[in-house]
Design a protein around this motif. Structure first.
Motif, mmCIF file in Angstrom:
data_model
loop_
_atom_site.group_PDB
_atom_site.id
_atom_site.type_symbol
_atom_site.label_atom_id
_atom_site.label_comp_id
_atom_site.label_asym_id
_atom_site.label_seq_id
_atom_site.Cartn_x
_atom_site.Cartn_y
_atom_site.Cartn_z
ATOM 1 N N ARG A 61 0.825 -1.205 0.000
ATOM 2 C CA ARG A 61 0.000 0.000 0.000
ATOM 3 C C ARG A 61 0.865 1.265 0.000
ATOM 4 N NH1 ARG A 61 -4.466 -0.636 4.157
ATOM 5 N NH2 ARG A 61 -4.858 -2.428 2.818
ATOM 6 N N ARG A 62 1.895 1.256 0.864
ATOM 7 C CA ARG A 62 2.735 2.446 0.935
ATOM 8 C C ARG A 62 3.417 2.695 -0.410
ATOM 9 N NH1 ARG A 62 7.776 2.150 4.692
ATOM 10 N NH2 ARG A 62 8.614 1.158 2.820
ATOM 11 N N GLU A 114 2.481 1.772 -3.293
ATOM 12 C CA GLU A 114 1.510 2.179 -4.309
ATOM 13 C C GLU A 114 1.226 3.679 -4.205
ATOM 14 O OE1 GLU A 114 -1.878 -0.319 -4.238
ATOM 15 O OE2 GLU A 114 -2.442 0.192 -6.280
ATOM 16 N N GLU A 115 1.092 4.167 -2.975
ATOM 17 C CA GLU A 115 0.786 5.588 -2.817
ATOM 18 C C GLU A 115 1.938 6.462 -3.261
ATOM 19 O OE1 GLU A 115 -0.995 6.480 1.026
ATOM 20 O OE2 GLU A 115 -2.665 5.221 0.312
ATOM 21 N N LYS A 147 2.058 6.467 -7.014
ATOM 22 C CA LYS A 147 1.006 7.268 -7.638
ATOM 23 C C LYS A 147 1.405 8.737 -7.647
ATOM 24 C CE LYS A 147 -3.163 4.555 -7.294
ATOM 25 N NZ LYS A 147 -4.162 4.062 -6.328
#
Lengths: 520, 292
Positions: A130-131, A133-134, A137
């Motif tokens: 998740r980290r 991915e952020e 992005k």
């Protein structure tokens, strides 16, 4: 993962215009070749510094040394004034140097995200998806890159894959980015996008080195400075301002290069081949060619413009009998050859230049004579009493070598010792000497240097005089535009349009290669 | 012992080496010598437990012996870049040969065995069962697992990403070997504690090769491997049962069933339809030459 904090901190506080990297007196010898001969090279923060040169000029060797893939025999490398030794890509990465390769440097079966965080020191023991991915992005947004991080890499286009590699390098902390012929696999709109992103990146004090062979217009557009190499030596360090295509090409090749292919006007004759609603599957079992219909006449070059992977290779293979058609017909001189064998097609007068000249076009351990024989073994005039007439084949080979200007010590040289350009000339000679009626040329100049490219294109155009029809498949839009009589941009297995070259406009064809439908 | 317990016990003997091989293959190394590594595990386990009187030392010794065999395969196929099928065949024959020779001293019932704890199942069974989710987690959720998979898919990509190919693959062969060795210890100390020597039919009865086939059948996914192992465990025990139910038919027919099914499965997974979906590690069986 090892960490080298003291080296990482080298990049702290760099300012635009400061020299961040210097290579001094780099020399690298390979058996029989001096690949790099005392090369000096430097790059400043925030600049795009193009490295130019023909194939074999030593660009790749120099950059592989910088990235730690090769070790120099002599010479030193300084990062921000401190001498460093780069023993492996890992060393290079920890020095903030990233490299984007032209081929196969992603794992197709893995997702974009998995590819990017592979080997990243902050990926964590348990992947913190998740980290990552952020953060990614944010990075994509900043540089105007659109990409689905969860898509599998094999689903992406060549251009998207390249963007993934660039993001990977930057995410890994690269402050100096080496790009190997970055635009060679891109459609024109993708190229524009890439150049814009690179400009934004350079604004963040990133130093960028693209190295490029013959796409001079792009170099002139984006770079700030250039270094031109020839035969392993630096010919010139210069500012981009004031440089021209001609002056650069002359430096690279060592002689004047015309950027025009000869024009040969011939009257088009009877149709040679007619293709009706042809469809075929790719190796993955997906419909790759959808209802293609066209015809080629005597003395016509039919150019298919498209980025690889859009069905053009399947088309070439179906026409040569290497792949089965799932629908449609191929009519050659009025005869249905849809189900004919490969050998029958050779015999009826279809010639084929495969896109992979090393893997498919030749056998490296065979001599030139034997390689030429690969296209003659079925020809009765080259055998006697059922045995190959090697004397005759040798004579034929020697003629081909001299007529096509193949640089080879003798006809007995092994094919693997030829350079790419010379090998392609040999393959071209082999096919054309059979006087085919139709020639299928798949990426005939791919990866060739300026000189060899010019030669191949001119030979193709000249063969129109012999009433040969040519199907030219190319990723290089300029090539298609300058050589063809008819142009068909292909996208996802469909011809977007089929236009005569007089009416073709560069930007329109370019956008159609990327999937835009014609407006008319 | 009930049918179900016997099935589970037999299944574990397929699962353990197959799980190790799955891991090994994910890193790109094919080791067809499972049978030989298991046999070495059997020998080391029975010898150590007999000499020391401690079955757990026997288990450790079995794993060590298997691991050592794995490393030999690694040295040949990773460092020397020998064809992996040839090297794996060598590992198999070496295992059969060494155990036939040195095992002579230990022929007969095994003195010290591992006692069942729950429902007729030994602790090793539960260890094996727990390894399935652990392997799944490591391979798909950890950074290390991603590195292993990348090395098996495309080593040159992994290398430019800063990964040590040889080291990763050595870990692969070591894990593969240790689990085969564990399977050997499990066989001789818990599952069928009697050592018999025959060149023609070693105690493993060719089940190392079934385990190898199971890896392909599992499409390199640990949980599917678990399912496959149970299926083959069931088939294996069925063979024994059927011969008591149908006494007229020669016993050999029934004992053939698992092997025939293995052949059938191997044919099936070699078909085009299956190959496309299987997700075979792209670099499986290929030594890595730098700069190619």
């Amino acid at each position: 993962m090892e960490k080298r904090p003291e080296q990482r901190s080298l990049w702290k506080g760099i300012k635009r215009g400061e020299t961040v990297l210097e290579m001094k007196g780099i020399t690298k010898r390979f058996p029989g070749v001096l690949a790099n001969d005392h090369i000096d090279f430097d790059i400043k923060a925030g600049e795009i510094h193009a490295l130019l040169g023909e194939n074999g000029a030593g660009k790749t060797t120099l950059m592989n040394i910088l990235y730690g893939i090769l070790q120099p025999d002599e010479g030193e490398i300084y990062v921000q004034g401190k001498k460093v030794r780069i023993r492996s890509p890992l060393d290079a990465i920890s020095l903030g140097i990233g490299m984007v390769h032209q081929h196969r440097k992603l794992v197709p079966a893995h997702t974009v995200l998995e590819n990017i965080i592979l080997g990243h020191p902050r990926a964590g023991k348990v992947l913190n998806v998740r980290r990552a991915e952020e953060e990614l992005k944010g990075l994509c947004k900043k540089y105007g890159i659109k990409i689905d991080l969860r898509a599998k890499v094999w689903q992406l286009s060549a251009g998207e894959r390249q963007m993934v590699e660039i993001i990977k390098a930057i995410y890994r902390g690269a402050k100096l980015l080496i790009l190997d012929e970055p635009t060679s696999v891109l459609t024109p709109p993708e190229t524009r996008q890439l150049l814009m992103s690179l400009k934004v990146m350079a604004r963040d004090e990133l130093a960028i080195i693209p190295f490029i062979t013959h796409k001079l217009p792009i170099v002139l557009k984006i770079s700030d400075r250039m270094t031109v190499l020839r035969n392993g030596k630096v010919v010139s360090h210069l500012k981009t301002k004031g440089a021209t295509m001609r002056s650069l090409a002359k430096m690279m090749v060592g002689r004047e290069v015309l950027f025009r292919t000869k024009k040969v006007e011939v009257k088009r004759g009877k149709p040679i081949i007619e293709v009706r609603n042809l469809s075929a599957l790719s190796d993955k079992g997906v419909l790759a060619l959808k209802n293609a219909s066209f015809s080629i006449r005597e003395g016509e070059i039919f150019g298919i413009a498209g980025v690889s992977g859009n069905g053009q290779h399947e088309l070439a293979e179906v026409l040569m009998g290497l792949r089965k058609a799932t629908g449609g017909k191929v009519i050659f001189r009025g005869r249905d050859i849809t189900d004919s064998s490969i050998l029958e097609r050779w015999k009826t007068g279809i010639g084929y230049i495969p896109s992979e000249r090393v893997e498919v076009g030749s056998i490296g351990d065979f001599s030139l004579v034997e390689n030429i024989a690969m296209n003659l073994y079925f020809d009765n005039s080259f055998s006697r009493w059922g045995l190959l007439d090697y004397k005759k084949i040798r004579k034929h080979t020697e003629e081909a070598i001299s007529e096509f200007d193949v640089m080879a010590p003798s006809a007995d040289t092994k094919a693997k010792h030829l350079s790419g350009g010379n090998l392609q000339k040999l393959i071209l000679a082999r096919v054309l000497s059979r006087e085919p009626q139709l020639l299928i040329a798949n990426l005939p100049t791919h990866g060739l240097d300026v000189g060899a490219t010019e030669f191949v294109r001119n030979k193709l155009v000249e063969s129109k005089k012999e009433k040969i029809g040519i199907l030219l498949i190319s990723e290089d839009l300029d090539e298609v535009l300058s050589v063809s009589d008819t142009i068909a941009p292909i996208y996802e297995g469909e011809f977007m349009e089929i236009v005569p070259s007089e009416k073709a406009r560069r930007d329109e064809i370019g956008t159609m290669m990327a999937g835009a439908r014609p407006k008319r | 012992m009930g049918f179900f317990t016997m099935t589970l016990t037999a299944s574990m003997f397929f699962l353990l080496p197959a799980l190790g091989e799955l891991f090994d293959q994910r890193s790109g190394v094919l080791n067809i010598g499972l049978e030989g590594m298991i046999l070495m595990g059997v020998l080391a386990a029975v010898a150590t437990s007999t000499e020391t009187g401690n079955v757990w030392l026997g288990v450790v010794a079995g794993m060590a012996a298997g691991g050592l065999m794995g490393l030999i395969h690694g040295f040949l196929s990773i460092s020397l870049k020998v064809n992996q099928v040839v090297s794996g065949t060598g590992i198999w024959i070496l295992g059969v040969g060494l155990t036939t020779y040195y095992g002579l001293a230990y022929v007969g019932p095994v003195k010290h065995t591992i006692a069942p704890i729950i429902g007729g199942l030994t602790p090793l069974f539960f260890v094996g069962l727990a390894l399935v989710p652990i392997f799944w987690f490591i391979l798909s959720k950890t950074s290390f697992g991603l590195r292993v998979r990348s090395v098996g898919e495309n080593p040159s990509v992994a290398e430019v990403s800063g990964i040590n190919i040889s080291r990763t693959r050595y870990i692969g062969v070591l894990v593969g070997g240790m689990l085969s060795g564990l399977a050997g210890a499990y066989l001789i100390l818990a599952y069928a504690p009697s050592w018999s020597i025959s060149w023609r039919v070693p105690v493993t009865e060719g089940r190392g090769f079934i385990a190898l086939a199971l890896v392909f059948f599992s499409m390199w996914r640990p949980f599917l491997l678990l399912v496959g192992s149970f299926a083959f465990g069931t088939l294996w025990i069925m063979g024994w049962y059927l011969q008591t139910v149908l006494p007229g038919i020669p016993i050999h027919i029934f004992r053939m069933i698992p092997y025939l099914v293995t052949v059938a499965i191997l044919v099936l997974i070699s078909t085009e339809r299956f190959r496309k979906r299987a997700g075979t590690p792209a670099a499986l069986g290929k030594p890595y030459f730098r700069g190619e």
